[in-house]
Each structure stands twice: as structure tokens, then as C-alpha cells.
Design a protein around this motif. Structure first.
Motif, PDB file in Angstrom:
ATOM      1  N   ILE A  43       0.820  -1.216   0.000  1.00 29.53           N
ATOM      2  CA  ILE A  43       0.000   0.000   0.000  1.00 29.53           C
ATOM      3  C   ILE A  43       0.853   1.266   0.000  1.00 29.53           C
ATOM      4  O   ILE A  43       0.442   2.295  -0.549  1.00 29.53           O
ATOM      5  CB  ILE A  43      -1.007  -0.009   1.179  1.00 29.53           C
ATOM      6  CG1 ILE A  43      -1.995   1.160   1.062  1.00 29.53           C
ATOM      7  CG2 ILE A  43      -0.282  -0.001   2.516  1.00 29.53           C
ATOM      8  CD1 ILE A  43      -2.869   1.116  -0.153  1.00 29.53           C
ATOM      9  N   MET A  76      -4.608   0.022  -4.044  1.00 25.47           N
ATOM     10  CA  MET A  76      -5.572   0.507  -3.050  1.00 25.47           C
ATOM     11  C   MET A  76      -6.745  -0.442  -2.899  1.00 25.47           C
ATOM     12  O   MET A  76      -7.204  -0.702  -1.780  1.00 25.47           O
ATOM     13  CB  MET A  76      -6.070   1.897  -3.450  1.00 25.47           C
ATOM     14  CG  MET A  76      -5.053   2.981  -3.279  1.00 25.47           C
ATOM     15  SD  MET A  76      -5.800   4.549  -3.793  1.00 25.47           S
ATOM     16  CE  MET A  76      -4.342   5.482  -4.151  1.00 25.47           C
ATOM     17  N   LYS A  77      -7.242  -0.955  -4.013  1.00 19.29           N
ATOM     18  CA  LYS A  77      -8.365  -1.897  -3.942  1.00 19.29           C
ATOM     19  C   LYS A  77      -7.975  -3.163  -3.201  1.00 19.29           C
ATOM     20  O   LYS A  77      -8.772  -3.700  -2.430  1.00 19.29           O
ATOM     21  CB  LYS A  77      -8.861  -2.236  -5.351  1.00 19.29           C
ATOM     22  CG  LYS A  77      -9.703  -1.158  -5.973  1.00 19.29           C
ATOM     23  CD  LYS A  77     -10.235  -1.592  -7.327  1.00 19.29           C
ATOM     24  CE  LYS A  77     -11.206  -0.580  -7.886  1.00 19.29           C
ATOM     25  NZ  LYS A  77     -11.797  -1.020  -9.155  1.00 19.29           N
ATOM     26  N   HIS A  80      -7.807  -1.996   0.534  1.00 13.88           N
ATOM     27  CA  HIS A  80      -8.978  -1.394   1.181  1.00 13.88           C
ATOM     28  C   HIS A  80     -10.322  -1.884   0.657  1.00 13.88           C
ATOM     29  O   HIS A  80     -11.360  -1.457   1.163  1.00 13.88           O
ATOM     30  CB  HIS A  80      -8.944   0.129   1.008  1.00 13.88           C
ATOM     31  CG  HIS A  80      -7.746   0.795   1.586  1.00 13.88           C
ATOM     32  ND1 HIS A  80      -7.405   0.720   2.918  1.00 13.88           N
ATOM     33  CD2 HIS A  80      -6.785   1.553   0.997  1.00 13.88           C
ATOM     34  CE1 HIS A  80      -6.304   1.402   3.130  1.00 13.88           C
ATOM     35  NE2 HIS A  80      -5.904   1.921   1.982  1.00 13.88           N
ATOM     36  N   GLY A  81     -10.335  -2.704  -0.383  1.00 18.17           N
ATOM     37  CA  GLY A  81     -11.600  -3.086  -0.993  1.00 18.17           C
ATOM     38  C   GLY A  81     -11.941  -2.120  -2.117  1.00 18.17           C
ATOM     39  O   GLY A  81     -11.153  -1.255  -2.477  1.00 18.17           O
ATOM     40  N   ASP A  82     -13.143  -2.268  -2.658  1.00 15.52           N
ATOM     41  CA  ASP A  82     -13.524  -1.511  -3.854  1.00 15.52           C
ATOM     42  C   ASP A  82     -14.016  -0.092  -3.603  1.00 15.52           C
ATOM     43  O   ASP A  82     -14.140   0.682  -4.552  1.00 15.52           O
ATOM     44  CB  ASP A  82     -14.608  -2.270  -4.625  1.00 15.52           C
ATOM     45  CG  ASP A  82     -14.048  -3.482  -5.336  1.00 15.52           C
ATOM     46  OD1 ASP A  82     -12.832  -3.538  -5.557  1.00 15.52           O
ATOM     47  OD2 ASP A  82     -14.841  -4.376  -5.672  1.00 15.52           O
ATOM     48  N   ASP A  83     -14.314   0.249  -2.373  1.00 14.94           N
ATOM     49  CA  ASP A  83     -14.952   1.539  -2.118  1.00 14.94           C
ATOM     50  C   ASP A  83     -14.363   2.169  -0.851  1.00 14.94           C
ATOM     51  O   ASP A  83     -14.871   1.966   0.247  1.00 14.94           O
ATOM     52  CB  ASP A  83     -16.461   1.343  -1.977  1.00 14.94           C
ATOM     53  CG  ASP A  83     -17.216   2.646  -1.931  1.00 14.94           C
ATOM     54  OD1 ASP A  83     -16.703   3.658  -2.443  1.00 14.94           O
ATOM     55  OD2 ASP A  83     -18.336   2.652  -1.383  1.00 14.94           O
ATOM     56  N   HIS A  84     -13.300   2.931  -1.031  1.00 18.61           N
ATOM     57  CA  HIS A  84     -12.633   3.562   0.105  1.00 18.61           C
ATOM     58  C   HIS A  84     -12.296   4.997  -0.262  1.00 18.61           C
ATOM     59  O   HIS A  84     -11.912   5.282  -1.400  1.00 18.61           O
ATOM     60  CB  HIS A  84     -11.365   2.776   0.459  1.00 18.61           C
ATOM     61  CG  HIS A  84     -10.751   3.186   1.744  1.00 18.61           C
ATOM     62  ND1 HIS A  84      -9.807   4.169   1.826  1.00 18.61           N
ATOM     63  CD2 HIS A  84     -10.943   2.729   3.007  1.00 18.61           C
ATOM     64  CE1 HIS A  84      -9.437   4.316   3.094  1.00 18.61           C
ATOM     65  NE2 HIS A  84     -10.110   3.451   3.825  1.00 18.61           N
ATOM     66  N   ILE A  85     -12.408   5.886   0.683  1.00 22.02           N
ATOM     67  CA  ILE A  85     -12.185   7.312   0.445  1.00 22.02           C
ATOM     68  C   ILE A  85     -10.794   7.610  -0.111  1.00 22.02           C
ATOM     69  O   ILE A  85     -10.623   8.555  -0.885  1.00 22.02           O
ATOM     70  CB  ILE A  85     -12.444   8.127   1.741  1.00 22.02           C
ATOM     71  CG1 ILE A  85     -12.428   9.628   1.463  1.00 22.02           C
ATOM     72  CG2 ILE A  85     -11.427   7.776   2.827  1.00 22.02           C
ATOM     73  CD1 ILE A  85     -13.574  10.091   0.623  1.00 22.02           C
ATOM     74  N   SER A  86      -9.820   6.787   0.206  1.00 22.78           N
ATOM     75  CA  SER A  86      -8.449   7.040  -0.255  1.00 22.78           C
ATOM     76  C   SER A  86      -8.317   6.941  -1.769  1.00 22.78           C
ATOM     77  O   SER A  86      -7.348   7.422  -2.342  1.00 22.78           O
ATOM     78  CB  SER A  86      -7.472   6.067   0.409  1.00 22.78           C
ATOM     79  OG  SER A  86      -7.716   4.746  -0.038  1.00 22.78           O
ATOM     80  N   MET A  87      -9.309   6.357  -2.421  1.00 25.18           N
ATOM     81  CA  MET A  87      -9.249   6.178  -3.868  1.00 25.18           C
ATOM     82  C   MET A  87      -9.787   7.367  -4.655  1.00 25.18           C
ATOM     83  O   MET A  87      -9.634   7.422  -5.876  1.00 25.18           O
ATOM     84  CB  MET A  87     -10.031   4.927  -4.272  1.00 25.18           C
ATOM     85  CG  MET A  87      -9.433   3.659  -3.739  1.00 25.18           C
ATOM     86  SD  MET A  87     -10.444   2.259  -4.234  1.00 25.18           S
ATOM     87  CE  MET A  87     -10.367   1.295  -2.755  1.00 25.18           C
TER      88      MET A  87
END
Length: 110
Positions: A43, A76-77, A80-87
């Protein structure tokens, strides 16, 4: 590692000064250090890939920028998965690169 952070920070300084080629050199050095320490998709590399992409975009190479932004997004995915603010910034970067390449329909998907 500390040496990767130093290289990354020097890349940021070069970017701030508008020297995107020198920034690319420093970001790539940082990336090489991180890969050696953590493997290919830690990451910590996502931010560096984004910065490499931004440097390519600033140099007008939006296709290469897209490759880097997509690498950052994949890391990032995975973390953190598919839906994270960092993306959010990365999706924005991808959309801007598509728009700069004239692919507005793809840009709107971002």
C-alpha cells in the motif's frame, strides 16, 4: 523505509519546482526501494504511483499516466476493498487522464 520517503519527498520538491523529469527519477528510486523492501504491491507504493502518474501527465504523457494511476488503484483496492475514500484522488486522476486523451466518455465513468 526512510530512504524511500526521502526520495519520494525529493520528488515532491522537484514537482513543486516544475521539474517533472527529475521528479520522475526520484519517484522511481523511491519505488525501487519500496519494491525491494515490500514486494510489488504494498500500500505504501500507491501514493508514489499516483505521483509518477501526475509527473507523466504534466509531461503530456497521459497514456503512461493512466498506467501508473491504474497501478495505484489496484494496490488501493487490494488493501482497502472496492470503495474507500483514499481512492477518490486516484479516480479523479484517471478521469483527467482520459479527458486529456480525448476519451471523454471514459472520463465521465470516473
Amino acid at each position: 523505509s526512510a530512504s524511500a520517503r526521502v526520495c519520494h519527498n525529493f520528488g515532491n520538491v522537484h514537482t513543486s519546482n516544475g521539474d517533472h523529469s527529475e521528479a520522475l527519477d526520484m519517484y522511481n528510486k523511491a519505488l525501487a526501494i519500496m519494491k525491494k523492501a515490500h514486494g510489488d504491491d504494498h500500500i505504501s507504493m500507491a501514493d508514489t504511483y499516483n505521483n509518477i502518474g501526475n509527473a507523466h501527465a504534466s509531461n503530456g504523457d497521459h497514456s503512461e499516466a493512466l498506467k501508473m494511476f491504474n497501478k495505484a488503484l489496484a494496490i488501493m483496492k487490494k488493501a482497502h476493498g472496492d470503495d474507500h475514500i483514499s481512492m477518490a484522488d486516484t479516480y479523479n486522476n484517471i478521469g483527467n487522464a482520459h479527458a486529456s486523451n480525448g476519451d471523454h466518455s471514459e472520463a465521465l465513468k470516473m
